[in-house]
Design an enzyme around this catalytic site. Structure first.
Site, PDB file in Angstrom:
ATOM      1  N   HIS A  63       0.846  -1.196   0.000  1.00 62.27           N
ATOM      2  CA  HIS A  63       0.000   0.000   0.000  1.00 62.27           C
ATOM      3  C   HIS A  63       0.880   1.244   0.000  1.00 62.27           C
ATOM      4  O   HIS A  63       2.089   1.152   0.168  1.00 62.27           O
ATOM      5  CB  HIS A  63      -1.010  -0.019   1.154  1.00 62.27           C
ATOM      6  CG  HIS A  63      -0.427   0.068   2.531  1.00 62.27           C
ATOM      7  ND1 HIS A  63       0.472  -0.844   3.033  1.00 62.27           N
ATOM      8  CD2 HIS A  63      -0.624   0.976   3.533  1.00 62.27           C
ATOM      9  CE1 HIS A  63       0.792  -0.508   4.270  1.00 62.27           C
ATOM     10  NE2 HIS A  63       0.150   0.586   4.595  1.00 62.27           N
ATOM     11  N   HIS A  65       1.138   3.946   1.940  1.00 60.12           N
ATOM     12  CA  HIS A  65       1.569   4.708   3.123  1.00 60.12           C
ATOM     13  C   HIS A  65       3.090   4.880   3.078  1.00 60.12           C
ATOM     14  O   HIS A  65       3.826   3.968   2.664  1.00 60.12           O
ATOM     15  CB  HIS A  65       1.156   4.000   4.417  1.00 60.12           C
ATOM     16  CG  HIS A  65      -0.250   4.345   4.847  1.00 60.12           C
ATOM     17  ND1 HIS A  65      -1.014   3.511   5.615  1.00 60.12           N
ATOM     18  CD2 HIS A  65      -1.008   5.450   4.601  1.00 60.12           C
ATOM     19  CE1 HIS A  65      -2.201   4.091   5.840  1.00 60.12           C
ATOM     20  NE2 HIS A  65      -2.216   5.265   5.225  1.00 60.12           N
ATOM     21  N   ASP A  67       5.529   4.765   5.118  1.00 58.88           N
ATOM     22  CA  ASP A  67       6.468   3.824   5.752  1.00 58.88           C
ATOM     23  C   ASP A  67       6.660   2.556   4.917  1.00 58.88           C
ATOM     24  O   ASP A  67       7.450   1.692   5.272  1.00 58.88           O
ATOM     25  CB  ASP A  67       6.039   3.483   7.192  1.00 58.88           C
ATOM     26  CG  ASP A  67       4.644   2.883   7.311  1.00 58.88           C
ATOM     27  OD1 ASP A  67       3.740   3.288   6.555  1.00 58.88           O
ATOM     28  OD2 ASP A  67       4.449   1.999   8.176  1.00 58.88           O
ATOM     29  N   HIS A  68       5.963   2.473   3.766  1.00 59.09           N
ATOM     30  CA  HIS A  68       6.117   1.303   2.892  1.00 59.09           C
ATOM     31  C   HIS A  68       6.695   1.670   1.519  1.00 59.09           C
ATOM     32  O   HIS A  68       7.044   0.775   0.750  1.00 59.09           O
ATOM     33  CB  HIS A  68       4.773   0.582   2.729  1.00 59.09           C
ATOM     34  CG  HIS A  68       4.242   0.056   4.025  1.00 59.09           C
ATOM     35  ND1 HIS A  68       4.245  -1.282   4.363  1.00 59.09           N
ATOM     36  CD2 HIS A  68       3.731   0.709   5.114  1.00 59.09           C
ATOM     37  CE1 HIS A  68       3.758  -1.434   5.577  1.00 59.09           C
ATOM     38  NE2 HIS A  68       3.429  -0.238   6.066  1.00 59.09           N
ATOM     39  N   HIS A 140      -7.670  -1.539   5.452  1.00 60.35           N
ATOM     40  CA  HIS A 140      -6.745  -0.542   5.989  1.00 60.35           C
ATOM     41  C   HIS A 140      -7.293   0.828   5.625  1.00 60.35           C
ATOM     42  O   HIS A 140      -8.261   0.928   4.862  1.00 60.35           O
ATOM     43  CB  HIS A 140      -5.356  -0.796   5.383  1.00 60.35           C
ATOM     44  CG  HIS A 140      -4.238  -0.138   6.129  1.00 60.35           C
ATOM     45  ND1 HIS A 140      -4.104  -0.199   7.497  1.00 60.35           N
ATOM     46  CD2 HIS A 140      -3.172   0.589   5.699  1.00 60.35           C
ATOM     47  CE1 HIS A 140      -3.014   0.469   7.852  1.00 60.35           C
ATOM     48  NE2 HIS A 140      -2.432   0.964   6.787  1.00 60.35           N
ATOM     49  N   ASP A 211      -0.509  -3.833   5.727  1.00 59.46           N
ATOM     50  CA  ASP A 211      -1.172  -3.390   6.962  1.00 59.46           C
ATOM     51  C   ASP A 211      -2.665  -3.695   6.851  1.00 59.46           C
ATOM     52  O   ASP A 211      -3.287  -3.455   5.806  1.00 59.46           O
ATOM     53  CB  ASP A 211      -1.011  -1.876   7.146  1.00 59.46           C
ATOM     54  CG  ASP A 211       0.433  -1.478   7.426  1.00 59.46           C
ATOM     55  OD1 ASP A 211       1.304  -2.356   7.413  1.00 59.46           O
ATOM     56  OD2 ASP A 211       0.668  -0.268   7.668  1.00 59.46           O
TER      57      ASP A 211
HETATM   58 ZN   LIG Z   1       2.676   0.690   7.897  1.00 62.91          ZN
HETATM   59 ZN   LIG Z   2      -0.374   1.560   6.521  1.00 57.72          ZN
END
Ligand SMILES: [Zn+2]
Ligand SMILES: [Zn+2]
Length: 307
Positions: A63, A65, A67-68, A140, A211
């Protein structure tokens, strides 16, 4: 086949856990590495390993976001300077194409290798003679996907002595039989491969989820998996918090592994609110439900043996 955790934290980089990235090392199988997510500094993490960026063949993004994905443009760019000339395919949710295009074009980055970006939707997204990769939507805050990687069963070993007894000489015919083809000999006899091959080797199943809240599609993706990677952002007892933030608890991850009859579970995407001492508790509470549970740590590797 090995799973190597490059980053195992949730949300922001922390001293003990960098943000998410997982390498599925398929060196014996296809001389390649498949990457799942590329959080910020994924390329720095790779510097501490034996992973060669030029070996990275596919990158699967769960996904969008930060942090990915914040490590993706840098990683793609550096690969050009690290001997990477072979094609890379990136799979990810709608928007991944624009993200990569804008990042590379604004920074005037020119790759020395072909890059293909595939925006995914549910179903089979990749298939060849070795593997099938299938995806489903998870639950998510933004579209998040789980990946189910299924290795095809491999034909058994060739029973060479038995073939020689039947009067077949080693050579191209052996190869055909090994590949599962039936062969008609000059004297008219037909050699059926299943009589001259040992038992076929079952393919492995690896499930890597993005997530997610505890949800049905996780179980579908994880069914009979040899190895399941499930996020566990929160501890048992924090189900309401997990629900509100579209994440899962240790216990929920373990429930999925149990319901789906997985062989092993690895918890990742661990919040920085938990310290080393707490990690033991996290894995302990998951093991109450699913004993074959481990907790990921940066630079930890898990072997997934042939069956
Ligand atoms: Zn995450
Ligand atoms: Zn996430």
């Amino acid at each position: 086949m090995d799973l190597f955790f490059l980053g195992t934290g949730a949300g922001m980089p922390a001293k003990l856990r960098n943000v998410t990235s997982i390498a599925l090392k398929l060196l014996e199988e296809r001389g390649a590495v498949w990457l799942f997510d590329a959080g910020e500094a994924t390329q720095h993490q790779i510097l501490h390993t034996t992973i060669k960026p030029r070996r990275i063949e596919k990158i699967f993004i769960t996904h969008l976001h930060g942090d990915h994905i914040y490590g993706l443009p840098g990683l793609l760019s550096s690969r050009s300077f690290q001997g990477g000339e072979t094609e890379v395919t990136v799979y990810g949710p709608k928007g991944i194409k624009e993200y990569i295009q804008v990042s590379l074009s604004l920074s005037q980055t020119y790759l020395k290798y072909p890059l293909t970006v595939v925006e995914i939707s549910e179903g089979i997204i990749f298939e060849d003679e070795q593997f099938t990769v299938e995806v489903r939507r998870l639950e998510h805050g933004i579209p998040s996907y789980g990946y189910r990687i299924v290795e095809r069963d491999r034909p058994g070993t060739l029973l060479a002595d038995k073939l020689k007894e039947a009067g077949v000489q080693p050579g191209p015919i052996f190869r055909k039989i090994k590949n599962g083809e039936s062969v008609t000999l000059e004297d008219g006899r037909v050699i059926e491969p299943d009589k001259f091959l040992g038992p076929s080797q079952k393919g492995r199943i690896v499930t890597i989820l993005g997530d997610t809240r505890y949800c049905e599609n996780s179980q579908w993706l994880a069914q009979d998996a040899d190895f399941l990677v499930h996020e566990a952002t929160f501890a048992k007892g924090e189900e309401q918090l997990a629900f509100d933030y579209f994440h899962s608890t240790t216990r929920q991850a373990a429930e999925i592994a149990k319901q789906a009859d997985c062989k092993r579970l690895c918890l990742t995407h661990i919040s920085s609110r938990y310290d080393r001492q707490a990690w033991l508790e996290l894995v302990g509470e998951a093991r109450e439900v699913f004993p074959e549970t481990d907790i990921a740590e940066d630079f930890k590797e898990f072997n997934i043996p042939s069956k």
